[in-house]
Scaffold this active site. Structure first.
Site, PDB file in Angstrom:
ATOM      1  N   GLU A   1      15.603 -82.680 -34.172  1.00  0.00           N
ATOM      2  CA  GLU A   1      14.271 -82.516 -34.774  1.00  0.00           C
ATOM      3  C   GLU A   1      13.210 -83.340 -34.049  1.00  0.00           C
ATOM      4  O   GLU A   1      12.047 -82.958 -33.994  1.00  0.00           O
ATOM      5  CB  GLU A   1      14.315 -82.862 -36.272  1.00  0.00           C
ATOM      6  CG  GLU A   1      14.970 -81.798 -37.144  1.00  0.00           C
ATOM      7  CD  GLU A   1      16.467 -81.637 -36.951  1.00  0.00           C
ATOM      8  OE1 GLU A   1      17.101 -82.550 -36.374  1.00  0.00           O
ATOM      9  OE2 GLU A   1      17.025 -80.599 -37.350  1.00  0.00           O
TER      10      GLU A   1
ATOM     11  N   HIS B   1      19.820 -79.731 -48.359  1.00  0.00           N
ATOM     12  CA  HIS B   1      19.123 -78.451 -48.302  1.00  0.00           C
ATOM     13  C   HIS B   1      18.156 -78.236 -49.445  1.00  0.00           C
ATOM     14  O   HIS B   1      17.652 -77.136 -49.615  1.00  0.00           O
ATOM     15  CB  HIS B   1      20.127 -77.286 -48.329  1.00  0.00           C
ATOM     16  CG  HIS B   1      21.129 -77.325 -47.241  1.00  0.00           C
ATOM     17  ND1 HIS B   1      22.346 -77.922 -47.382  1.00  0.00           N
ATOM     18  CD2 HIS B   1      21.082 -76.853 -45.976  1.00  0.00           C
ATOM     19  CE1 HIS B   1      23.026 -77.816 -46.257  1.00  0.00           C
ATOM     20  NE2 HIS B   1      22.280 -77.183 -45.382  1.00  0.00           N
TER      21      HIS B   1
END
Ligand SMILES: Cc1ncc(C[n+]2csc(CCOP(=O)(O)OP(=O)(O)O)c2C)c(N)n1
Length: 698
Positions: free
Chosen positions: A402, A481
């Site tokens: 990321e 998530h």
């Protein structure tokens, strides 16, 4: 591409070198350093970190073209002087003058930065510029530019995640980047031997990056080697890592005692053999360019020039307290526009896909970079599938990192002055890029508006699943998530945080976010990607919301920082609910159910933008209803919702007839996987309705 073969010698490079000018620049760096060091000792300002031993960086900068990019670190005063010729700048920043060219006196000295000279803004976090430098390199390659970027850091810098992100960026995409590791043997008190195992050169070569060790105490050799590397990169043969061996002639900084960690013998040996200024002076004499006496003459001339500059600077103004909130955030002025396109019913995912295509159509250099985004599927949620179809070259799949992703988009945005899109699959995973995001948001403040970092981060957040909990399945996103995520971003000054609740808003706000000069995080709620308009307990779609599932084709924008007020029921509102994202749907359902059974009216304030949030809309809604609930999908731990709740208490107190209520997810680490347990974790229309009932009776 051939690597691991020595980059060929270029003939007679040194013959074309203005060695006297180079020497003077290096002496200027050294004398500036000595004066500033003394002034700090005299208590004239709080901190100084110097360049002594690193002056051959002037030769490295000299080997670049004036329009090549540079990303410097705090020892690179000589490179600054070589590129800008500005002897005033370092003094202005040390004395914190508004005339300072790097930060206008807002940051510590030695944080080199200049948009005009293509020097990226230095951060105090060691090597933190690295992912941005990779982004600049990506942009240069994207534009087929002949320019390159040089990134520098110390030996300690090589151990950072940021440096490793840069290495991955340049190695995978073969970017036009010269990485210079200025190895002076120390990172404060830590020897360079603990920063990497084995050989830095072999490590780089293993990643397809040409690398060489260079003696930085020999300025001519440094210039020649850099020139070869620059030719190599400019001719498209890939990135280079230069391991530049230097000596540190001072303590780490004005806060460090050199004798506390280095031996007398090592210091003396370093001074005698590793001083690039002395070494070049000796070379100039040996090669007949100057005589012995010129060394002292040049030093005195330079000192006189610098002292006169310093005297002038001391007359210049210091910052005043009034400017403390200047350059925090750059939000574009919204232009009123009426959507012209035919409306069609779309889920939020379709609206986001359309917005990305629209941005790409209007801006030929717009791209989306992220994991799996370039696959025909268009990322794990399919948000880029339309883009892949229509503009395949603008959707680039990234490695699984990321920080690499955010750095590429942020650096490229700094070059183009326009936001490029980083897609992060789940907001939970932004965490490895957290430093890069925070720094992107800080840059305009730190550089006093000289730089902005337009950057669009799109990410799926909150619980997943088909529809809102009340009308569809739960997500089961569990740990990793299902975080809501807003507290991570709304606490960063300079960051814009948007969280739409409807397809219409998602498209219009995404198109406007692409115009922002400050970084934007666009929180896409997983439960809303495919959801239908919310329904009440009689199965009727809630009218005030349903319209926003119809999305106009083409381009339209909606203002950042403005909430939408939705009235459910008739007459003056008895209660106001402040919410965003999925919680707007849950709140509408709850409000409709109450109104169906009891009549009256409830106002839902859909914030849409969380930072900066619409203070006026909240104030006026509370003033009207005199009762308020804040509903958030976040855990109840120092959340954005709590901030809002506290803000309302402070700013709307006299308009309240009852305690302002607060509903959130539970203060547990994350939503559990099991559907029943997950539903107990998040607020639902049911829990909101219960609270409405209590508040109306209070
Ligand atoms: C991420 C981060 N961790 C720690 C620090 C504190 N710090 C400032 S300079 C420095 C040493 C850097 O060493 P090196 O990269 O070798 O550069 P040098 O100072 O030796 O030139 C450290 C640990 C910091 N600024 N940033």
């Amino acid at each position: 591409m051939t690597i691991n073969i020595r980059v060929p010698e270029t003939n007679n490079i040194a013959e074309h070198l203005d060695v006297l000018a180079l020497y003077r620049t290096m002496v200027t760096a050294r004398v500036t350093n000595d004066i500033l060091k003394t002034r700090k000792t005299q208590g004239r300002y709080p901190f100084y970190i110097g360049c002594a031993g690193h002056e051959s960086m002037a030769a490295v900068a000299m080997a670049l073209k004036k329009d090549d990019w540079m990303s410097l670190y705090y020892r690179d005063l000589a490179a600054w002087l070589q590129r800008t010729g500005d002897i005033y700048g370092p003094f202005r920043e040390a004395y914190s003058r508004i005339t300072g060219p790097m930060c206008a006196g807002r940051n510590m000295p030695s944080h080199y930065s200049s948009k005009h000279h293509r020097i990226l803004p230095t951060f105090s976090e060691v090597a933190a510029l690295a992912p941005f430098a990779g982004g600049v390199g990506f942009s240069l390659k994207w534009h087929k530019s002949k320019n390159i970027i040089m990134f520098t850091c110390g030996d300690g810098g090589t151990a950072t995640n940021d440096f490793n992100a840069l290495f991955r960026q340049v190695s995978i995409h073969q970017l036009p980047v010269l990485i210079v590791v200025e190895d002076n043997g120390w990172a404060i008190t830590a020897p360079s031997t603990i920063q990497w195992g084995g050989s830095l050169i072999e490590w780089a070569k293993g990643g397809n990056v040409y690398a060489e060790e260079v003696d930085g105490t020999n300025t001519i050799e440094t210039f020649q080697a850099t020139s070869r590397f620059v030719d190599h990169i400019r001719s498209g043969r890939g990135p280079v890592l230069m391991h530049l061996r230097l000596g540190l002639l001072d303590a780490h900084s004005s806060s460090t005692d050199i004798k506390a960690y280095r031996t007398k013998e090592e210091i003396e040996l370093t001074m005698a053999t590793k001083d690039p200024v002395k070494n070049l002076g000796r070379w100039l004499i040996e090669n007949g360019h100057i005589q012995d006496s010129d060394i002292e003459r040049i030093r005195k001339e330079v000192r006189a020039e610098l002292e006169s500059a310093e005297a002038e600077i001391l007359q210049e103004s210091e910052p005043t307290a009034e400017r403390v909130m200047q350059h925090v955030v750059y939000i574009p002025k919204w232009q009123e526009n009426i959507p012209q396109g035919t409306k069609k019913q779309l889920p939020m995912l379709g609206a986001i896909s359309e917005a990305l295509v629209e941005i790409a159509r209007r801006d030929p250099d717009f791209f989306v970079y992220g994991q799996d985004v370039g696959s025909p599927r268009g990322g794990v949620f399919g948000a880029t599938s339309m883009l892949v179809n229509q503009y395949p070259e603008r959707v680039i799949s990234s490695p699984l990192n990321e920080q690499v992703i955010v750095g590429i988009a942020a650096g490229a945005g700094m070059v183009d002055g326009k936001a490029r899109c980083a897609e992060i699959q789940f907001v939970d995973y932004h965490q490895s890029a957290a430093q890069t995001i925070r720094l992107a948001a800080r840059t305009s403040y730190q550089s006093f508006g000289n730089w902005t970092v337009p950057l669009l981060i799109r990410t799926k957040s909150g619980s997943g699943g088909g529809g809102p909990i009340s009308s569809g399945g739960t997500g089961g996103g569990a740990f990793g998530h299902s975080n809501a995520g807003e507290q991570w971003f709304t606490s960063i000054p300079g960051m814009v945080t948007i969280c739409p609740s409807t397809p219409f808003d998602a498209k219009g706000l995404l198109l406007e976010a692409a115009r922002s000069q400050s970084p934007v995080v666009f929180l896409e709620r997983g439960r809303l990607y495919r959801s239908e308009p919310p329904k009440d307990n009689l199965g009727n779609p809630i009218r005030v919301m349903a319209d926003y599932w119809f999305v106009p084709e083409g381009y339209y924008t909606l203002p950042i920082g403005r909430a939408r007020r939705l009235k459910i029921g008739n007459g003056p509102a008895q209660l106001s609910i402040i919410c965003w994202g999925t919680m707007v749907l849950e709140s509408c359902t709850a409000a409709a159910n109450i109104v169906n059974s009891k009549g009256g009216s409830i106002e839902i304030v859909d914030l849409r933008t969380l930072a900066p949030f619409d203070e006026e809309a909240i104030k006026s809604s509370v003033r009207e209803a005199n009762r308020v609930i804040v509903v958030t999908e976040e855990s109840d731990l120092t959340s954005f919702g709590r901030h809002l709740h506290s803000w309302i208490t402070q700013n709307c107190f006299y308009d309240l007839d009852a305690t302002p209520a607060f509903i959130s997810a539970l203060p547990a680490p994350a939503a559990p996987y099991n559907a029943l347990e997950e539903s107990a974790f998040f607020p639902t229309a049911h829990s909101i309705a219960q609270k409405i009932g209590e508040l109306l009776e209070e």
